[in-house]
Design a protein around this motif. Structure first.
Motif: not given
Length: 153
Positions: A4-12, A113-123, A127-134
């Motif tokens: 399951e896709r658990l959530g996402e967030s963006s910030g600085k 639950v354990a989770d996995v996250v894609e975490y992307e950072v801009q110059e 940032y933006h992350w998306t989290m899924w259940a593993w």
């Protein structure tokens, strides 16, 4: 296996510190804050991670994140990750893993639950992350909570 896709967030980023070197390893400490959703709840995420630069351009680190819902529920996340710089400045892409050893209220099922996250950072440090259940091989995904009667799913 991703569940399951658990959530996402963006910030600085809110702060960056160069920590004392350990041998030939240079460490950075990065603090950040943002807004997003987790298990359908609006959240503010505030965290800090430390990363080092390994040979071959690999970034490696660990972090601690506090996620607060607008109604006061809390999830305390810890984990680590590996990434690479993808452009100038702080621009990078990370694969992250972790879990929430404690979580309350609407976020309480994250403690199971354990989770996995894609975490992307801009110059610029945004940032933006998306989290899924593993779910792993043969491990059932976390049970979904039923919506209260009259609530939209």
């Amino acid at each position: 296996m991703l569940g399951e896709r658990l959530g996402e967030s963006s910030g600085k980023f809110t702060g960056i510190r160069v920590l004392p070197s350990e041998g030939q390893q240079v460490w950075l400490e990065v603090s950040f804050q943002g807004r997003g959703t987790l298990l359908g709840q609006e959240i503010t995420d505030t965290g800090t991670y430390q990363q080092t630069f390994r040979p071959g351009g690999v970034l490696s680190g660990e972090g601690h994140l506090l996620m607060l819902t607008d109604t006061g529920d809390v999830a305390d996340w810890v984990g680590g990750g590996v990434g690479r710089q993808t452009g100038p400045g702080y621009q990078a892409s990370f694969g992250v893993w972790g879990s929430c050893p404690s979580a309350t209220g609407q976020l309480s099922r994250l403690a199971d639950v354990a989770d996995v996250v894609e975490y992307e950072v801009q110059e610029d440090g945004s940032y933006h992350w998306t989290m899924w259940a593993w779910t792993g091989a043969g491990v059932p995904s976390i049970p979904r909570q039923e919506a209260p009667t009259g609530a939209m799913a």
